[in-house]
Enzyme design. Structure first.
Site, mmCIF file in Angstrom:
data_model
loop_
_atom_site.group_PDB
_atom_site.id
_atom_site.type_symbol
_atom_site.label_atom_id
_atom_site.label_comp_id
_atom_site.label_asym_id
_atom_site.label_seq_id
_atom_site.Cartn_x
_atom_site.Cartn_y
_atom_site.Cartn_z
ATOM 1 N N ASN A 39 -8.480 6.624 -10.250
ATOM 2 C CA ASN A 39 -7.941 5.263 -10.280
ATOM 3 C C ASN A 39 -7.112 4.937 -11.518
ATOM 4 O O ASN A 39 -6.230 4.084 -11.463
ATOM 5 C CB ASN A 39 -9.079 4.249 -10.106
ATOM 6 N N ARG A 50 -19.422 3.355 -10.166
ATOM 7 C CA ARG A 50 -18.029 2.900 -10.279
ATOM 8 C C ARG A 50 -17.285 3.740 -11.313
ATOM 9 O O ARG A 50 -16.093 3.993 -11.193
ATOM 10 C CB ARG A 50 -18.008 1.427 -10.698
ATOM 11 N N ASN A 77 -11.891 -0.304 -9.541
ATOM 12 C CA ASN A 77 -12.972 0.171 -10.425
ATOM 13 C C ASN A 77 -12.631 1.488 -11.121
ATOM 14 O O ASN A 77 -11.806 2.248 -10.601
ATOM 15 C CB ASN A 77 -14.235 0.371 -9.593
ATOM 16 N N ARG A 118 -23.582 -12.599 -5.919
ATOM 17 C CA ARG A 118 -24.716 -11.777 -5.456
ATOM 18 C C ARG A 118 -26.017 -12.277 -6.091
ATOM 19 O O ARG A 118 -27.058 -12.354 -5.433
ATOM 20 C CB ARG A 118 -24.467 -10.308 -5.816
ATOM 21 N N ASP A 150 0.869 -1.183 0.000
ATOM 22 C CA ASP A 150 0.000 0.000 0.000
ATOM 23 C C ASP A 150 0.905 1.232 0.000
ATOM 24 O O ASP A 150 2.099 1.130 0.292
ATOM 25 C CB ASP A 150 -0.899 -0.006 1.249
ATOM 26 N N HIS A 187 -18.994 -4.589 -15.473
ATOM 27 C CA HIS A 187 -19.193 -4.656 -14.012
ATOM 28 C C HIS A 187 -19.690 -3.293 -13.523
ATOM 29 O O HIS A 187 -19.045 -2.598 -12.760
ATOM 30 C CB HIS A 187 -17.866 -5.040 -13.345
ATOM 31 N N ARG A 194 -16.050 3.670 -4.134
ATOM 32 C CA ARG A 194 -17.097 4.693 -4.269
ATOM 33 C C ARG A 194 -17.755 5.001 -2.924
ATOM 34 O O ARG A 194 -17.724 4.183 -2.001
ATOM 35 C CB ARG A 194 -18.135 4.282 -5.312
ATOM 36 N N ILE A 200 -8.947 -5.595 -9.837
ATOM 37 C CA ILE A 200 -10.195 -5.463 -9.054
ATOM 38 C C ILE A 200 -10.635 -4.001 -8.960
ATOM 39 O O ILE A 200 -11.828 -3.693 -8.891
ATOM 40 C CB ILE A 200 -10.013 -6.115 -7.653
HETATM 41 N N1 LIG Z 1 -14.168 -5.496 -8.961
HETATM 42 C C1 LIG Z 1 -14.908 -5.650 -7.890
HETATM 43 O O1 LIG Z 1 -15.733 -6.560 -7.816
HETATM 44 C C2 LIG Z 1 -14.716 -4.743 -6.709
HETATM 45 C C3 LIG Z 1 -15.305 -5.012 -5.467
HETATM 46 C C4 LIG Z 1 -15.048 -4.159 -4.386
HETATM 47 C C5 LIG Z 1 -14.225 -3.055 -4.551
HETATM 48 N N2 LIG Z 1 -13.700 -2.800 -5.779
HETATM 49 C C6 LIG Z 1 -12.814 -1.662 -5.998
HETATM 50 O O2 LIG Z 1 -11.540 -1.959 -5.416
HETATM 51 C C7 LIG Z 1 -10.894 -0.741 -5.072
HETATM 52 C C8 LIG Z 1 -10.447 -0.793 -3.630
HETATM 53 O O3 LIG Z 1 -11.580 -0.826 -2.781
HETATM 54 P P1 LIG Z 1 -11.411 -0.892 -1.204
HETATM 55 O O4 LIG Z 1 -12.767 -0.946 -0.598
HETATM 56 O O5 LIG Z 1 -10.404 -1.940 -0.849
HETATM 57 O O6 LIG Z 1 -10.762 0.557 -0.938
HETATM 58 P P2 LIG Z 1 -9.861 1.007 0.297
HETATM 59 O O7 LIG Z 1 -9.871 2.498 0.274
HETATM 60 O O8 LIG Z 1 -10.263 0.300 1.532
HETATM 61 O O9 LIG Z 1 -8.422 0.475 -0.091
HETATM 62 C C9 LIG Z 1 -7.725 0.941 -1.209
HETATM 63 C C10 LIG Z 1 -6.268 1.062 -0.810
HETATM 64 O O10 LIG Z 1 -5.504 1.430 -1.971
HETATM 65 C C11 LIG Z 1 -4.407 2.150 -1.497
HETATM 66 N N3 LIG Z 1 -3.728 2.846 -2.588
HETATM 67 C C12 LIG Z 1 -4.051 4.022 -3.174
HETATM 68 N N4 LIG Z 1 -3.154 4.320 -4.136
HETATM 69 C C13 LIG Z 1 -2.262 3.310 -4.165
HETATM 70 C C14 LIG Z 1 -1.118 3.024 -4.958
HETATM 71 N N5 LIG Z 1 -0.701 3.861 -5.910
HETATM 72 N N6 LIG Z 1 -0.426 1.882 -4.706
HETATM 73 C C15 LIG Z 1 -0.831 1.030 -3.746
HETATM 74 N N7 LIG Z 1 -1.919 1.236 -2.972
HETATM 75 C C16 LIG Z 1 -2.618 2.361 -3.187
HETATM 76 C C17 LIG Z 1 -5.003 3.087 -0.443
HETATM 77 O O11 LIG Z 1 -4.025 3.608 0.429
HETATM 78 C C18 LIG Z 1 -6.000 2.150 0.248
HETATM 79 O O12 LIG Z 1 -5.440 1.555 1.422
HETATM 80 C C19 LIG Z 1 -11.899 0.375 -5.364
HETATM 81 O O13 LIG Z 1 -11.631 0.938 -6.633
HETATM 82 C C20 LIG Z 1 -13.227 -0.360 -5.372
HETATM 83 O O14 LIG Z 1 -14.209 0.311 -6.123
HETATM 84 C C21 LIG Z 1 -13.924 -3.617 -6.838
#
Ligand SMILES: NC(=O)c1ccc[n+]([C@@H]2O[C@H](COP(=O)([O-])OP(=O)(O)OC[C@H]3O[C@@H](n4cnc5c(N)ncnc54)[C@H](O)[C@@H]3O)[C@@H](O)[C@H]2O)c1
Length: 294
Positions: free
Chosen positions: A77, A70, A102, A133, A14, A157, A64, A100
């Protein structure tokens, strides 16, 4: 992934100082209780610690907030995912990359383009979660265990781009359309499509448990070469009538990444929905050029 012991070592990375190290330590402190014997380490931005990974999962990026789509995350992102993908390529050139973050279809497309990897080694995860889901809402409507149901969500998605394939959903081989009236099945489909938004409204941010479980199921099929069929976001080259786009279709997943696209032979209505979904995903991909990340 830790509970499934999918690797000898899992590295969390992270950018937030100490955060991945803290998460890793918290997880390691469950080893005696959950009975796993692998190493979990964390690092703040040091990709050298991830070098030589077999699989890399990109979850970095903002989630989000209630009321957001998304798609609205792209401005932030895209830059994050581009940087992360470049670093992965440098340190783990042989890895299969699971995307993963978005808007996932566009982030998968970006990762495929930026890395130039063979297309089977870039996989977006969204359809596995959406299908889980779908099965959850079907199980509630039918009052049967979700694990006894088959159900697949393809397409993009997004709340309006995903396509829960009601025609292919079955309970122990019986089409659910024979077990549920049309209004109930339509509601299951509608609830599935806003499954993520419903949680965002309740939690104030994105969901974790089901996305985590879905990501782990995908990685398990890769590292254990299980050849499971999952709906995943992959680069299409004419399959399902689309080209130069990454979208959710059923694929066989094994140690090389996604190995084969399964043709579900959509009917005209389903194909029209898929094409409409592709138009929306393509519009989102065009934003990458405006943002100058591609
Ligand atoms: N595809 C899916 O089914 C799905 C499901 C859930 C969430 N998501 C997406 O996944 C992403 C993360 O969601 P979350 O709930 O874990 O968010 P979160 O905020 O809990 O975690 C994201 C992490 O990314 C870190 N980060 C930011 N920039 C970074 C970088 N350059 N390098 C490394 N780490 C970095 C942040 O510090 C944070 O800890 C979001 O875009 C969310 O929309 C996708």
């Amino acid at each position: 992934m830790v509970q499934k012991e999918l690797a000898d070592e899992i590295v969390l990375l992270d950018v937030k100082e100490g955060f991945a190290e803290g998460k890793a330590l918290d997880i390691m402190q469950t080893a005696a209780l959950l009975d796993f014997d692998i190493k979990v380490t964390g690092t703040t931005g040091d990709y050298a610690k991830t070098a030589g990974s077999d699989v890399v999962v990109i979850t970095s990026g903002i989630p989000r907030k209630p009321g957001m789509t998304r798609e609205e995350l792209i401005g932030t992102n895209a830059g994050i995912v581009r940087d992360v993908a470049q670093n992965i390529l440098k340190h783990s050139p042989e890895a299969v990359i699971v995307v993963i973050a978005n808007p996932m279809d566009t982030m998968t497309y970006l990762t495929a383009k930026i890395t130039g990897l063979p297309k089977n080694r870039v996989i977006g995860m969204g359809g596995i979660l959406d299908s889980s889901r779908f099965k959850c809402y079907l199980s509630q409507a039918l009052n049967v265990p979700a694990s006894d149901l088959q159900g697949t969500v393809i397409g993009g998605h997004g709340d309006t781009t995903m396509i829960p394939l009601a025609r292919f959903a079955t309970y122990m081989g019986v089409p659910v359309s024979e077990l549920l009236d049309k209004a109930t099945l339509d509601k299951v489909v509608a609830d599935t499509m806003v499954g993520g938004a419903t949680l965002t409204k309740l939690l104030g941010t994105s969901a974790w448990y089901a996305p985590g479980a879905a990501g782990a199921a995908l990685v398990e099929s890769i590292v254990r070469d299980q050849k499971k069929v999952f709906p995943c976001c992959v680069e299409l080259d004419g399959e399902y009538g689309q080209k130069d786009i990454c979208m959710g279709v059923p694929v066989v997943v094994g140690k090389c990444g996604w190995e084969k696209i399964v043709d579900y032979k959509l009917n005209a209505e389903e194909q029209a929905a898929f094409n409409k979904s592709a138009d929306a995903v393509r519009n989102m991909n065009d934003v990458l050029k405006e943002l100058k990340v591609l």
